[in-house]
Design a protein around this motif. Structure first.
Motif, PDB file in Angstrom:
ATOM      1  N   ALA A 193       0.835  -1.205   0.000  1.00 35.01           N
ATOM      2  CA  ALA A 193       0.000   0.000   0.000  1.00 35.01           C
ATOM      3  C   ALA A 193       0.868   1.251   0.000  1.00 35.01           C
ATOM      4  CB  ALA A 193      -0.934  -0.013   1.207  1.00 35.01           C
ATOM      5  N   MET A 194       1.979   1.226   0.719  1.00 33.89           N
ATOM      6  CA  MET A 194       2.918   2.351   0.741  1.00 33.89           C
ATOM      7  C   MET A 194       3.593   2.527  -0.610  1.00 33.89           C
ATOM      8  SD  MET A 194       6.493   2.796   0.883  1.00 33.89           S
ATOM      9  CE  MET A 194       7.132   1.326   1.661  1.00 33.89           C
ATOM     10  N   VAL A 195       4.064   1.411  -1.198  1.00 36.21           N
ATOM     11  CA  VAL A 195       4.792   1.471  -2.476  1.00 36.21           C
ATOM     12  C   VAL A 195       3.936   2.086  -3.579  1.00 36.21           C
ATOM     13  CG1 VAL A 195       5.751   0.033  -4.332  1.00 36.21           C
ATOM     14  CG2 VAL A 195       6.356  -0.431  -1.941  1.00 36.21           C
ATOM     15  N   LEU A 196       2.660   1.719  -3.621  1.00 39.53           N
ATOM     16  CA  LEU A 196       1.784   2.178  -4.705  1.00 39.53           C
ATOM     17  C   LEU A 196       1.539   3.682  -4.692  1.00 39.53           C
ATOM     18  CD1 LEU A 196      -0.827  -0.743  -4.589  1.00 39.53           C
ATOM     19  CD2 LEU A 196       0.901  -0.346  -6.360  1.00 39.53           C
ATOM     20  N   ARG A 227      13.714   9.088  10.895  1.00 42.60           N
ATOM     21  CA  ARG A 227      12.346   8.604  11.085  1.00 42.60           C
ATOM     22  C   ARG A 227      11.317   9.742  11.028  1.00 42.60           C
ATOM     23  NH1 ARG A 227      10.571   3.827  12.698  1.00 42.60           N
ATOM     24  NH2 ARG A 227      12.687   3.201  13.271  1.00 42.60           N
ATOM     25  N   ALA A 228      11.538  10.791  11.810  1.00 41.59           N
ATOM     26  CA  ALA A 228      10.569  11.896  11.858  1.00 41.59           C
ATOM     27  C   ALA A 228      10.439  12.561  10.496  1.00 41.59           C
ATOM     28  CB  ALA A 228      10.984  12.909  12.920  1.00 41.59           C
ATOM     29  N   ARG A 229      11.567  12.711   9.780  1.00 40.02           N
ATOM     30  CA  ARG A 229      11.526  13.357   8.469  1.00 40.02           C
ATOM     31  C   ARG A 229      10.787  12.486   7.452  1.00 40.02           C
ATOM     32  NH1 ARG A 229      16.899  16.472   6.704  1.00 40.02           N
ATOM     33  NH2 ARG A 229      15.385  16.984   5.082  1.00 40.02           N
ATOM     34  N   LEU A 230      10.932  11.177   7.552  1.00 40.20           N
ATOM     35  CA  LEU A 230      10.195  10.290   6.648  1.00 40.20           C
ATOM     36  C   LEU A 230       8.692  10.358   6.916  1.00 40.20           C
ATOM     37  CD1 LEU A 230      12.468   7.109   6.497  1.00 40.20           C
ATOM     38  CD2 LEU A 230      11.998   8.717   4.642  1.00 40.20           C
ATOM     39  N   ARG A 231       8.308  10.481   8.178  1.00 40.23           N
ATOM     40  CA  ARG A 231       6.884  10.640   8.495  1.00 40.23           C
ATOM     41  C   ARG A 231       6.344  11.928   7.877  1.00 40.23           C
ATOM     42  NH1 ARG A 231       4.910   6.862  11.667  1.00 40.23           N
ATOM     43  NH2 ARG A 231       6.255   5.730  13.135  1.00 40.23           N
ATOM     44  N   ASP A 232       7.130  12.990   7.968  1.00 36.77           N
ATOM     45  CA  ASP A 232       6.711  14.259   7.356  1.00 36.77           C
ATOM     46  C   ASP A 232       6.585  14.101   5.840  1.00 36.77           C
ATOM     47  OD1 ASP A 232       6.737  15.407   9.854  1.00 36.77           O
ATOM     48  OD2 ASP A 232       8.729  16.314   9.617  1.00 36.77           O
ATOM     49  N   PHE A 233       7.545  13.389   5.234  1.00 40.46           N
ATOM     50  CA  PHE A 233       7.518  13.153   3.783  1.00 40.46           C
ATOM     51  C   PHE A 233       6.262  12.374   3.395  1.00 40.46           C
ATOM     52  CE2 PHE A 233       8.435  10.646   0.006  1.00 40.46           C
ATOM     53  CZ  PHE A 233       9.068  11.556  -0.847  1.00 40.46           C
ATOM     54  N   ALA A 234       5.959  11.315   4.187  1.00 42.06           N
ATOM     55  CA  ALA A 234       4.781  10.499   3.891  1.00 42.06           C
ATOM     56  C   ALA A 234       3.502  11.314   4.028  1.00 42.06           C
ATOM     57  CB  ALA A 234       4.744   9.292   4.831  1.00 42.06           C
ATOM     58  N   GLU A 235       3.419  12.116   5.069  1.00 41.98           N
ATOM     59  CA  GLU A 235       2.215  12.931   5.276  1.00 41.98           C
ATOM     60  C   GLU A 235       2.042  13.949   4.163  1.00 41.98           C
ATOM     61  OE1 GLU A 235       0.236  15.807   8.738  1.00 41.98           O
ATOM     62  OE2 GLU A 235       2.040  14.633   9.169  1.00 41.98           O
ATOM     63  N   ALA A 236       3.147  14.588   3.740  1.00 44.58           N
ATOM     64  CA  ALA A 236       3.079  15.609   2.687  1.00 44.58           C
ATOM     65  C   ALA A 236       2.699  15.014   1.340  1.00 44.58           C
ATOM     66  CB  ALA A 236       4.416  16.336   2.589  1.00 44.58           C
ATOM     67  N   ASN A 251       0.847  12.052   0.984  1.00 46.07           N
ATOM     68  CA  ASN A 251      -0.298  11.139   1.132  1.00 46.07           C
ATOM     69  C   ASN A 251       0.091   9.665   0.993  1.00 46.07           C
ATOM     70  OD1 ASN A 251      -2.240  13.254   1.468  1.00 46.07           O
ATOM     71  ND2 ASN A 251      -2.072  13.657  -0.739  1.00 46.07           N
ATOM     72  N   ILE A 252       1.183   9.311   1.625  1.00 45.59           N
ATOM     73  CA  ILE A 252       1.670   7.927   1.578  1.00 45.59           C
ATOM     74  C   ILE A 252       1.225   7.208   2.854  1.00 45.59           C
ATOM     75  CG2 ILE A 252       3.719   6.446   1.488  1.00 45.59           C
ATOM     76  CD1 ILE A 252       5.150   8.830   0.109  1.00 45.59           C
ATOM     77  N   PRO A 253       0.450   6.125   2.744  1.00 43.88           N
ATOM     78  CA  PRO A 253      -0.024   5.416   3.955  1.00 43.88           C
ATOM     79  C   PRO A 253       1.110   4.639   4.614  1.00 43.88           C
ATOM     80  CG  PRO A 253      -0.700   4.228   1.993  1.00 43.88           C
ATOM     81  CD  PRO A 253      -0.041   5.489   1.503  1.00 43.88           C
ATOM     82  N   LEU A 254       1.177   4.721   5.938  1.00 46.21           N
ATOM     83  CA  LEU A 254       2.210   3.998   6.681  1.00 46.21           C
ATOM     84  C   LEU A 254       1.611   2.935   7.599  1.00 46.21           C
ATOM     85  CD1 LEU A 254       4.708   6.866   7.595  1.00 46.21           C
ATOM     86  CD2 LEU A 254       4.863   5.193   5.744  1.00 46.21           C
ATOM     87  N   GLY A 255       0.381   2.498   7.276  1.00 47.35           N
ATOM     88  CA  GLY A 255      -0.244   1.416   8.033  1.00 47.35           C
ATOM     89  C   GLY A 255      -0.883   1.866   9.318  1.00 47.35           C
TER      90      GLY A 255
END
Length: 754
Positions: A713-716, A739-748, A750-754
């Motif tokens: 789901a993240m990869v797609l 870790r914190a920067r990757l969470r910000d990247f995912a949120e910006a 719209n990448i789901p992290l489960g």
């Protein structure tokens, strides 16, 4: 007047008659105290029952004032009765009022009585109440009288527990039956299970307590003890039981208990006093539990489990039941509870009805834990005293994410977990819909998501999860759950089954990674002060080449006409890979000589999990057909932090700068030498860390089957090039975890992290 030898037998017979003549099989506490007082020639007999708040309430008396019944309540540590309840030990005094713990309750009228004998009413290691007798004249009661009162107390506990006491419900005597309790342990296999407790070794409920024919009961007891001794001796003589090790030590302790003449003498005495053989075993078991729990020496407290096990074995023999719960009809939501169990025993259970597993023993690396993960069963181990605090049929919630078992949960707790399970189910349904979608990023890069496996029962998850293949098949698990060394034909059959089930998807077989915490019971191992850095994996294989060559021969035969991918674990020097390649070439020559069909292609790879290889990458990559990073071991060695030690395992973050720079170095070297690269380890199965791996250049990662959906789901939703630029820039300028920067990247993005 002293107690007479025939008193307990007469008393037990009269008690049985009273129960038989009572409506509905009920018997009153008033009748019991009257019978006890008359038969033990006591002027007072009283019964106190423990209440839910710990207080001890006078429920019945013969000799004290009747108005004190239900009005006299003692604190858990108040008076002689409180002392007996808190210590679970008898108190025998010729002059009770001179004892410092004596507490006079005027409403009872007991000031005129001097001698006092009280015993705890014990059931399942818990004090349900106190049974006392008193006399006016000072005297110390004899050992025989103490024994008689303890026998009556044991029968009383079982009668109360069965609900046969008029006016007393079982929950009044054992309020634990209605109280929510929790026990913490170590997570063995993640998940959440709501269900009902089933004991792996079913407890025998003793319903017939008082015997009609002591001679017949004695004969039954002697026959069962002889069967017990014979069965333990046979287990020790079996060829599949190792000469040393924990399993044999436990059986040796069983043999000591089974052949203990003192134990048998106490059992005979209890039968001669008028108990059935089963009730005698329970009676002696209760006394021994009390004695062992009072020992300060931890050795004796640890033997408590062994004593309980041997007593329960004897009870099952008396009842004619030798099977585990696997042979019985299980509830559809079974949460299995055991002290310990073997991996093969867990496989005997109906997977459709098994929701969870709780062990008093059994750590993360135990064989049964490995099978629980393969079966995707929520499991928790090292859960102290779980057999004591639970009862068969108890409602329970097993939270194998936090490592907690909730027994008899409240309505609010059930609702909270029900909502959580529904949410997990909806999320899993979403992942299931992605099963057949190719894991390709938004910018078109194909990411290969493979799964880890170790038993044939794992392999069907290939289809369920939509994995691209098996990136790590741990061949040692077949050896670990077997009672003897798997022969060539057994290995061939297992590997063929795996290849057939995988169909056209690739399977990477890791050769035997034994040693360290993976000890085979049929191979003698010497104690090593640091087994993780000791004689293990390829070191054993090269020192005992027959093991390695037999496995290579089996893999070549099983993969006939198909591609064979074989990976060597724990390589520390390029010379080890070359030596292993030499053995593979000999086995290929052997197969050709004997006319066996060969695999279509044979690929030999190496695991990068020892830091020494980081400075040999340019030498080992040309020797390897592929490489796989074993991040679990690599990181524990890199950070000098044992991942199995809770005190240090959390002291480093795998997304910190040192770890990521090492992983990037390996990826760059593999790309330069054009050698296929995979990473298999715990970090591959968590979306945020899998995202970091993709940013480092990894395009093939292997994880548990359950992790495929969240990672896909993240990869797609990921732009790999954008992420890679982001991660590599940080590698140059960052100084802490990303870790914190990757969470910000995912949120910006719209990448789901489960």
């Amino acid at each position: 007047m002293p107690w007479r030898l025939s008193a307990p037998r007469v008393l037990l017979r009269r008690l049985r008659e009273a129960m038989a003549n009572s409506p509905g099989g009920k018997v009153s506490l008033d009748a019991i105290v009257e019978l006890v007082a008359a038969n033990l020639v006591a002027e007072v007999c009283s019964i106190y029952i423990s209440r839910s708040d710990g207080a001890l309430e006078l429920y019945a008396t013969q000799g004290l004032k009747q108005e004190a019944v239900h009005n006299t309540r003692l604190k858990p540590d108040e008076g002689l009765v409180g002392l007996i309840a808190s210590s679970a030990r008898p108190v025998n005094l010729p002059d009770a009022q001179s004892h410092p713990a004596f507490s006079l309750r005027p409403e009872t009228g007991e000031e005129s009585y001097s001698s006092f004998l009280g015993v705890p009413v014990l059931r399942g290691g818990r004090t349900q109440g106190v049974l006392t007798i008193q006399n006016v004249h000072p005297r110390k009661y004899t050992d025989e009288e103490v024994e008689a009162l303890q026998t009556i107390a044991m029968v009383l506990a079982e009668i109360i527990g069965s609900g046969a006491i008029e006016g007393v419900s079982p929950t009044e005597a054992d309020p634990r039956r209605t109280q929510t309790q929790s026990a913490e342990g170590v997570v063995l296999s993640e998940g959440i299970a709501l269900g009902h407790i089933v004991f792996h070794e079913p407890q025998v409920m003793v319903t017939r307590l008082i015997s009609d024919d002591p001679a017949s009961e004695l004969s039954r007891l002697e026959m069962a003890v002889e069967q017990l001794r014979k069965s333990v001796d046979e287990m020790l003589e079996r060829r599949d039981v190792p000469l040393t090790g924990e399993h044999r030590e436990i059986l040796e302790v069983y043999r000591v208990f089974a052949h203990d003449e003192g134990w048998l003498r106490r059992l005979r005495e209890a039968v001669n006093a008028g108990l059935t053989a089963e009730a005698a075993v329970k009676r002696v078991q209760n006394v021994q539990r009390d004695q062992m729990l009072r020992h300060r020496d931890s050795f004796w407290r640890e033997r408590l489990h062994d004593m309980d096990d041997i007593a329960n074995r004897l009870l099952r023999l008396l009842a004619g039941r030798n099977e585990t719960a696997a042979s019985e009809e299980l509830p559809k939501d079974t949460i299995l509870v055991a002290r310990t169990m073997g991996a093969s025993e867990l496989l005997d259970y109906n997977r459709e009805k098994l929701r969870g597993l709780v062990l008093e023993e059994g750590g993360l690396t135990s064989h049964v834990a490995i099978v629980a993960r393969a079966l995707d069963i929520a499991a928790v181990g090292e859960t102290e005293n779980v057999l004591t605090m639970t009862a068969p049929g108890d409602a329970a919630i097993l939270d194998a994410e936090q490592g907690v078992l909730h027994v008899r949960p409240s309505g609010d707790l059930v609702k909270s977990y029900t909502d959580k399970v529904r949410f997990r189910a909806r999320r899993q349904a979403q992942y299931a819909r992605l099963r057949d979608r190719e894991p390709r990023t938004l910018d078109g890069q194909r990411i290969y998501l493979r799964m880890n496996a170790g038993l044939p029962i794992d392999v069907p998850h290939l289809v369920d999860s939509g994995a691209d293949g098996i990136g790590l098949y741990r061949t040692e698990l077949q050896f670990m759950i077997s009672s003897n060394l798997p022969r060539l034909h057994q290995q061939i059959r297992t590997y063929q089954e795996i290849m057939d089930t995988a169909d056209d998807k690739p399977v990477v077989f890791r050769t035997l990674d034994i040693g360290g915490d993976k000890v085979l019971p049929y191979i003698r191992h010497t104690h090593e002060p640091n087994p993780a850095l000791g004689w293990r994996a390829i070191r054993i294989a090269l020192d005992r080449p027959a093991l390695l060559r037999t496995q290579m021969r089996a893999l070549l035969r099983a993969c006939a006409g198909r591609d064979l991918r074989m990976m060597i674990p724990f390589v520390t020097d390029v010379a080890e890979l070359r030596e292993a390649r030499g053995y593979l070439n000999k086995e290929l020559a052997h197969a050709k000589r004997h006319g066996y069909e060969l695999p279509r292609e044979v690929h030999m790879g190496a695991m990068i999990e020892v830091p020494s290889l980081l400075w040999q990458l340019d030498e080992i990559l040309p020797e390897a057909d592929f490489i796989s990073v074993g991040s679990n071991d690599l990181f524990q060695f890199l950070f000098a932090a044992d991942r199995g030690n809770a005190n240090v395992a959390a002291r480093f973050d795998p997304l910190s700068l040192p770890g990521l720079r090492v992983l990037r170095q390996i990826a760059e070297s593999a790309e330069r030498h054009k050698v296929p690269l995979t990473l298999c380890g715990e970090i591959a199965g968590r979306p945020i860390e899998a995202m970091a791996l993709i940013g480092l250049g990894y395009r093939s990662i292997s994880m548990s089957a359950a992790s495929i959906g969240p990672v896909k789901a993240m990869v797609l939703e990921l732009d790999a090039q954008k992420l890679e630029s982001y991660v590599l820039e940080w590698l140059e300028t960052g100084n802490q975890s990303i870790r914190a920067r990757l969470r910000d990247f995912a949120e910006a993005n719209n990448i789901p992290l489960g």
